[in-house]
Design an enzyme around this catalytic site. Structure first.
Site, PDB file in Angstrom:
ATOM      1  N   LYS A 155     -54.304  31.621 -29.182  1.00 40.67           N
ATOM      2  CA  LYS A 155     -54.867  32.358 -30.320  1.00 40.67           C
ATOM      3  C   LYS A 155     -56.062  31.594 -30.905  1.00 40.67           C
ATOM      4  CE  LYS A 155     -50.437  34.274 -31.945  1.00 40.67           C
ATOM      5  NZ  LYS A 155     -50.739  35.710 -31.963  1.00 40.67           N
ATOM      6  N   ARG A 199     -42.007  40.338 -26.892  1.00 42.36           N
ATOM      7  CA  ARG A 199     -41.299  41.386 -26.132  1.00 42.36           C
ATOM      8  C   ARG A 199     -40.477  40.786 -24.989  1.00 42.36           C
ATOM      9  NH1 ARG A 199     -46.940  44.256 -25.111  1.00 42.36           N
ATOM     10  NH2 ARG A 199     -47.182  43.283 -27.154  1.00 42.36           N
TER      11      ARG A 199
END
Length: 486
Positions: free
Chosen positions: A259, A333
């Site tokens: 990120k 996920r």
């Protein structure tokens, strides 16, 4: 100190419309409060305050706060109970003024809804300052009068549940590691005889063949934990439980798909799903809700290292499906895939997972509401109706086959962890991915990325991590405990 509510005046006579507690206090001081308010200018608007000193020896400082119009209820356009929200906001503002005056105790006008008043007080005063030498004075709110003490106490428990989630989310990632998160929740539940907490180590996770979860965890020096909570509040311990599943990434660097550094510190709250579902179970236990709840939280860090997942790697989930990891920052996920597979072991009445899953959810709804993807209209109705009462809203999002095709059209594996059109419908393709690991007929995925933090959008929460939608999950569980029809 004392916080009293006053309604917006719908007449032209300029006289203040007090709550019953306000009227009683005004009579106690021979009408001085009403007289002073009329001298101070125009009537108080919603959420605005006036402070008076020296009116009564028991209450050196009295804060009068505007509640807006009297007898407002559910606003269909806004999908919330406006009256309850007005009370939460007004009481929070009033209590903070007492705190600014460094008065250690405040009595709060129930304003016609003691639960909402308690929520406003307890949520409004909360602030994470554990690590600061200079702290704001602690203020203890209590009910003014005794008529609604049960409702007040219920509101305190609801708000303390959300504050627990805020505490966990706000704390630095070196203070809330996977094991420390699990131990903190275990400590909170220790006093309840009908709760069992299992802190599962990496060896157990391996035996469960949770390859997707382990693939994320292996990039960090912190070992993963699978937290499993069993709350047996139902009349029969064999009754089908409500199963809560929460994403527990205690720090998310993005892994190899790193990120940007700006704002990365906020990723200490990427375990917000785990924080809210575990806090909801703590609250359910405190309320002694008559249903069985199981909580599952896969906990780990997502870090870049020589052992970390690489873009293009293929990992195998608990149900045997292979997953191509095209972006290591779509890691939540992967944890949830294995946890959802495991959730199917419990003959669940419903499975509800919560996760700060996608930036796309924040883009879609901002901080107004939690996005809900569900295969069950029955489940959706309960969540929606609960959110109207709590003011912590939900909004239904699509689970179309259209999105499923975008994650199953994958060159190397059964499914890809990102949609093939990259940014298009990112929250929807993430939900479609999770659906590949669900066979239960009542399942809901709550994407809470947009409601993770608060700037000034929710006036009764201070700036910082929001702990949303803990109260909605608790209210949902409470409604489910009363509804015996599936």
């Amino acid at each position: 100190g004392l916080v009293l509510g006053v309604y917006s005046n719908e007449k032209d006579d300029g006289a203040a419309q007090f709550t019953s507690a306000g009227d009683t206090f005004d009579r106690l001081v021979s009408g001085k409060l009403r007289a002073l308010l009329s001298l101070c200018g125009p009537p108080l608007k919603k959420g605005k305050t006036r402070i008076f000193h020296g009116l009564h020896q028991d209450f050196p400082s009295v804060v009068v706060v505007g509640l807006g119009k009297k007898n407002v209820g559910i606003n269909e356009q806004e999908n919330l109970n406006e009256g309850k929200e007005n009370i939460r906001t007004a009481v929070a503002v009033g209590c903070r003024q007492i705190q600014d005056l460094e008065i250690p105790c405040v009595e709060v006008d129930p304003c016609g809804d003691a639960q909402a008043a308690a929520e406003g007080a307890v949520l409004g005063l909360h602030e994470y300052n554990e690590l600061k030498q200079k702290k704001k004075p602690v203020v203890t709110p209590q009910l003014h009068g005794s008529a609604e003490s049960d409702a007040w106490q219920k509101g305190v428990i609801y708000a303390e549940g959300q504050n627990l989630a805020r505490y966990l989310m706000e704390a630095p990632a070196n203070y809330i590691t996977p094991i420390k998160f699990a131990e903190h929740i275990e400590h909170k539940l220790r006093s309840f005889s009908n709760v069992k907490v299992h802190i599962r180590p990496e060896s157990w996770i391996t035996t469960q063949e949770m390859g997707a979860f382990l693939s994320v965890a292996k990039g960090s020096a912190e070992p993963p934990i699978f937290l499993e909570i069993h709350y047996s509040g139902g009349a029969n311990t064999n009754d089908s439980p409500l199963v809560f599943v929460g994403k527990g990434v205690t720090f998310d660097s993005g892994g190899i798909s790193l990120k940007p550094s700006s704002g990365m510190d906020a990723m200490r709250a990427d375990m917000g799903g785990a924080a809210t579902v575990c806090s909801a179970i703590v609250t359910a236990a405190a309320l002694n809700l008559p249903l069985n709840i199981i909580g599952l939280a896969p906990l780990c860090e997502n870090m870049p290292s020589g052992k970390a997942n690489k873009p293009g790697d293929v990992v195998r989930a608990k149900n045997g499906k292979t997953i191509q990891v095209d972006n290591t920052d779509a890691e939540g996920r992967l944890l949830l895939a294995d946890a959802l597979c495991y959730a199917h072991n419990f003959n669940a009445r419903a499975i509800v997972n919560a996760a700060t899953l996608t930036g796309a959810m924040d883009v879609a709804l901002g901080s107004a509401a939690t996005g809900v993807f569900t295969n069950s209209s029955w489940l959706w109705t309960h969540l929606y109706e609960a959110s109207i009462l709590t003011g912590d809203r939900v909004w239904r999002m699509p689970l179309f086959e259209h999105y499923t095709k975008q994650v199953t059209d994958c060159p190397l594996a059964d499914v890809s962890n990102i949609g093939k059109y990259s940014r298009a419908g990112g929250a929807c393709t993430a939900a479609a991915f999770l659906k590949e690991f669900v066979t239960a007929s009542h399942w809901a995925h709550l994407d809470i990325a947009g409601v993770m933090s608060n700037k000034d959008e929710v006036p009764y929460l201070r700036k910082g991590m929001a702990g949303r939608p803990t109260r909605t999950l608790v209210e949902f569980a409470a409604r489910l405990s009363q509804d015996r029809h599936n």
